[in-house]
Design a protein around this motif. Structure first.
Motif, PDB file in Angstrom:
ATOM      1  N   ALA A  14     -30.042   8.275 -13.814  1.00  0.00           N
ATOM      2  CA  ALA A  14     -30.791   9.440 -13.316  1.00  0.00           C
ATOM      3  C   ALA A  14     -31.883   9.046 -12.330  1.00  0.00           C
ATOM      4  O   ALA A  14     -32.870   9.758 -12.164  1.00  0.00           O
ATOM      5  N   PHE A 100     -35.740  -0.471  -9.735  1.00  0.00           N
ATOM      6  CA  PHE A 100     -34.287  -0.612  -9.780  1.00  0.00           C
ATOM      7  C   PHE A 100     -33.771  -0.697  -8.340  1.00  0.00           C
ATOM      8  O   PHE A 100     -34.008   0.205  -7.544  1.00  0.00           O
ATOM      9  N   ALA A 106     -30.400  -0.934 -12.607  1.00  0.00           N
ATOM     10  CA  ALA A 106     -31.047  -0.049 -13.593  1.00  0.00           C
ATOM     11  C   ALA A 106     -30.554  -0.412 -15.001  1.00  0.00           C
ATOM     12  O   ALA A 106     -31.338  -0.485 -15.958  1.00  0.00           O
ATOM     13  N   SER A 163     -17.434   9.793   0.612  1.00  0.00           N
ATOM     14  CA  SER A 163     -18.426  10.163  -0.418  1.00  0.00           C
ATOM     15  C   SER A 163     -18.096   9.579  -1.785  1.00  0.00           C
ATOM     16  O   SER A 163     -18.909   9.681  -2.705  1.00  0.00           O
ATOM     17  N   GLY A 165     -15.859   6.687  -4.558  1.00  0.00           N
ATOM     18  CA  GLY A 165     -15.089   5.488  -4.834  1.00  0.00           C
ATOM     19  C   GLY A 165     -13.622   5.912  -4.879  1.00  0.00           C
ATOM     20  O   GLY A 165     -13.273   6.871  -5.571  1.00  0.00           O
ATOM     21  N   GLU A 182     -15.245   1.474  -2.428  1.00  0.00           N
ATOM     22  CA  GLU A 182     -16.400   2.380  -2.528  1.00  0.00           C
ATOM     23  C   GLU A 182     -16.679   3.017  -1.169  1.00  0.00           C
ATOM     24  O   GLU A 182     -16.979   2.331  -0.194  1.00  0.00           O
ATOM     25  N   GLY A 229     -20.698   1.549  -8.497  1.00  0.00           N
ATOM     26  CA  GLY A 229     -19.461   1.833  -7.765  1.00  0.00           C
ATOM     27  C   GLY A 229     -19.127   0.757  -6.738  1.00  0.00           C
ATOM     28  O   GLY A 229     -17.957   0.466  -6.489  1.00  0.00           O
TER      29      GLY A 229
HETATM   30  P1  ADQ Z   1     -22.977   8.155  -5.566  1.00  0.00           P
HETATM   31  O1  ADQ Z   1     -23.278   9.365  -6.352  1.00  0.00           O
HETATM   32  O2  ADQ Z   1     -23.143   8.243  -4.079  1.00  0.00           O
HETATM   33  O3  ADQ Z   1     -21.483   7.626  -5.879  1.00  0.00           O
HETATM   34  P2  ADQ Z   1     -25.289   6.732  -6.465  1.00  0.00           P
HETATM   35  O4  ADQ Z   1     -26.150   7.248  -5.365  1.00  0.00           O
HETATM   36  O5  ADQ Z   1     -25.425   5.306  -6.881  1.00  0.00           O
HETATM   37  O6  ADQ Z   1     -23.763   6.906  -6.132  1.00  0.00           O
HETATM   38  O7  ADQ Z   1     -25.542   7.675  -7.705  1.00  0.00           O
HETATM   39  C1  ADQ Z   1     -24.818   7.567  -8.941  1.00  0.00           C
HETATM   40  C2  ADQ Z   1     -25.729   7.953 -10.084  1.00  0.00           C
HETATM   41  O8  ADQ Z   1     -26.659   6.894 -10.270  1.00  0.00           O
HETATM   42  C3  ADQ Z   1     -26.562   9.213  -9.816  1.00  0.00           C
HETATM   43  O9  ADQ Z   1     -26.670   9.957 -11.007  1.00  0.00           O
HETATM   44  C4  ADQ Z   1     -27.922   8.667  -9.398  1.00  0.00           C
HETATM   45  O10 ADQ Z   1     -28.971   9.544  -9.792  1.00  0.00           O
HETATM   46  C5  ADQ Z   1     -27.985   7.352 -10.160  1.00  0.00           C
HETATM   47  N1  ADQ Z   1     -28.718   6.281  -9.479  1.00  0.00           N
HETATM   48  C6  ADQ Z   1     -28.611   5.871  -8.194  1.00  0.00           C
HETATM   49  N2  ADQ Z   1     -29.449   4.866  -7.940  1.00  0.00           N
HETATM   50  C7  ADQ Z   1     -30.096   4.611  -9.106  1.00  0.00           C
HETATM   51  C8  ADQ Z   1     -31.111   3.693  -9.497  1.00  0.00           C
HETATM   52  N3  ADQ Z   1     -31.619   2.826  -8.622  1.00  0.00           N
HETATM   53  N4  ADQ Z   1     -31.543   3.746 -10.768  1.00  0.00           N
HETATM   54  C9  ADQ Z   1     -31.033   4.623 -11.667  1.00  0.00           C
HETATM   55  N5  ADQ Z   1     -30.094   5.524 -11.348  1.00  0.00           N
HETATM   56  C10 ADQ Z   1     -29.623   5.516 -10.089  1.00  0.00           C
HETATM   57  C11 ADQ Z   1     -21.094   7.420  -7.237  1.00  0.00           C
HETATM   58  C12 ADQ Z   1     -20.088   6.287  -7.329  1.00  0.00           C
HETATM   59  C13 ADQ Z   1     -18.804   6.670  -6.597  1.00  0.00           C
HETATM   60  C14 ADQ Z   1     -18.285   7.983  -7.176  1.00  0.00           C
HETATM   61  C15 ADQ Z   1     -19.363   9.048  -7.042  1.00  0.00           C
HETATM   62  C16 ADQ Z   1     -18.944  10.363  -7.673  1.00  0.00           C
HETATM   63  O11 ADQ Z   1     -20.649   5.104  -6.786  1.00  0.00           O
HETATM   64  O12 ADQ Z   1     -17.831   5.647  -6.722  1.00  0.00           O
HETATM   65  O13 ADQ Z   1     -17.108   8.381  -6.481  1.00  0.00           O
HETATM   66  O14 ADQ Z   1     -20.546   8.625  -7.734  1.00  0.00           O
HETATM   67  O15 ADQ Z   1     -19.820  11.370  -7.283  1.00  0.00           O
END
Ligand code: ADQ
Length: 415
Positions: A14, A100, A106, A163, A165, A182, A229
């Motif tokens: 989150a 993080f 994280a 957008s 993976g 990814e 991802g």
């Molecule tokens: P994204 O949603 O673009 O892709 P990301 O931005 O890393 O990836 O977010 C994933 C989750 O992790 C979110 O709930 C975000 O709030 C949380 N998050 C991001 N950075 C964080 C941090 N530094 N510390 C804690 N939480 C963090 C991801 C996958 C893809 C997949 C899509 C689906 O990487 O492979 O297809 O989700 O929507």
């Protein structure tokens, strides 16, 4: 929770910034963005985990986490007597003086939580999607596969590959992932549907020891971006140890044929807006009224909504819309809209195809169309918003390519 006597631990990622949801994320983390009036985005992920029987769940927070942490502590209380909890864990710099650096970092920085609980299985989910999912069905498949990691997947248009993976399954064994890219710029479509890809939903099930090993190895790799991802899942795939769980097989109690496979990434203003419009038909595309799989949120201590005549006797009416507690529609008309708690729509105002967050005031004679009004926004008497996108842009409001105008928190729309 014990699926076949296994101990399961849930981690909700989150900490993301949600840049593409600006300005709604200017002052709050993306998982804390309000949705459908009374919910926050994170409530969907946590409701799914709780309804799936998980009893120990943490949400790892970081970016502008105050309203998220407050929402979590006010909303999510499982019976401690049974050893159950949902808690919000902010970044604490337990591994040195840095925040993080990615979603895998994280988890690495929070390994103390896994060491304390000693689970067999860890479920890791994102916090910003609208859907219902029974994770116990995915966990059962994961355990039966004997693999270290399993990724939940859903078909999406190929044009959206940047957008997500993108998953390529082994033709000899379609339950195993052969390649994981990814967010690729280009990729192949599915053999049976060239305009679609199999996308990761950002939800994973791991054997706990394999997850600990993977994020620990990743933390020592200076070339890694420390992303679940981008780095962790590809590493499991390279080891031939990653399975896929097809969301189409997930059978959530009480689902309707219409919303059975519903899953929306609400990462942009347009997708966020469209997901709201999926709620408001008579037979909604996503049904909030499924009591067998409730989406839970904070119980608001607010008076009921009311619809009244104004002083001149004009009626307050609302159709094809959702209204939250504390709201008042007085001598005005609301259509195809989702109104958050304590929204006031005054005499002669018109609100169409719009979304409000809490405590928005739409003053007499104002007109609101195709707009999202964040918390505490005031639309002044006789003012209009969302009617002329060019005029809205010139006034400094964010207007999306499809013409949705966003008024940020505490904004005032002058006549
Ligand atoms: P994204 O949603 O673009 O892709 P990301 O931005 O890393 O990836 O977010 C994933 C989750 O992790 C979110 O709930 C975000 O709030 C949380 N998050 C991001 N950075 C964080 C941090 N530094 N510390 C804690 N939480 C963090 C991801 C996958 C893809 C997949 C899509 C689906 O990487 O492979 O297809 O989700 O929507």
């Amino acid at each position: 929770m014990a699926t076949g006597q296994k101990k399961i631990f849930g981690i909700v990622l989150a900490g993301g910034e949600g840049k593409r949801l600006m300005p709604l994320t200017a002052d709050r983390a993306k998982p804390a963005v309000p949705f459908a009036g009374q919910y926050r985005l994170i409530d969907f992920a946590i409701s799914n985990l709780v309804n799936s029987g998980l009893q120990q769940i943490v949400a790892l927070t970081q970016y502008k986490s105050h309203s998220l942490d407050r929402h979590m502590s006010q909303t999510w209380r499982l019976p401690a007597m049974l050893g159950s909890y949902v808690s919000s864990v902010p970044a604490q710099q337990r591994r040195g003086k840095h925040w993080f650096s990615g979603s895998a970092d994280a988890i690495f920085q929070s390994l103390n939580l896994i060491h304390d609980e000693k689970p067999d299985i860890v479920v890791v989910v994102g916090a910003d999607h609208v859907y219902r999912m029974d994770f116990s069905q995915m966990i059962e498949e994961h355990i039966a596969s004997g693999r270290g990691a399993t990724v939940a997947a859903i078909r999406q248009p190929k044009s959206m590959s940047t957008s997500f993976g993108v998953i390529d399954v082994d033709p000899e064994d379609p339950t195993r992932i052969r390649e994981f890219l990814e967010k690729p710029e280009t990729c192949e479509g599915l053999p049976d549907s060239p305009n679609e890809i199999l996308a990761s939903m950002g939800n994973y099930v791991f054997d706990a020891d394999k997850l600990v090993e993977a994020v620990t190895r990743d933390a020592a790799d200076e070339t890694s971006k420390h992303d679940m991802g981008g780095d962790i899942i590809p590493a499991f795939v390279r080891d031939g140890d990653c399975g896929v769980y097809d969301f189409i097989n997930n059978d959530v109690p009480g689902s309707t044929p219409r919303d059975r496979d519903y899953w929306r990434d609400v990462g942009t203003i347009d997708s966020f807006f469209d997901a709201h419009m999926d709620l408001i038909q008579t037979m909604p595309i996503f049904n909030l009224y499924n009591e067998r799989w409730p989406i839970m949120s904070q119980a608001l201590n607010s008076p009921p909504a009311k619809f009244v005549r104004d002083a001149r006797g004009s009626t307050g009416t609302m159709i094809d819309s959702i209204i939250s507690l504390g709201s008042v529609i007085s001598g005005s008309h609301v259509e195809r809209s989702v109104l958050g708690p304590w929204t006031q729509v005054h005499s002669g105002a018109l609100v169409v195809d719009s979304i409000t967050f809490d405590r928005v005031s739409i003053e007499p004679g104002a007109q609101v169309r195709r707009a999202i009004l964040d918390k505490n926004v005031i639309v002044r008497e006789g003012a209009s918003i969302g009617i002329d996108p060019e005029h809205d842009r010139a006034r400094g409001f964010t207007v999306t390519a499809s013409g949705i105008t966003v008024v940020p928190k505490n904004g005032i729309v002058e006549a």
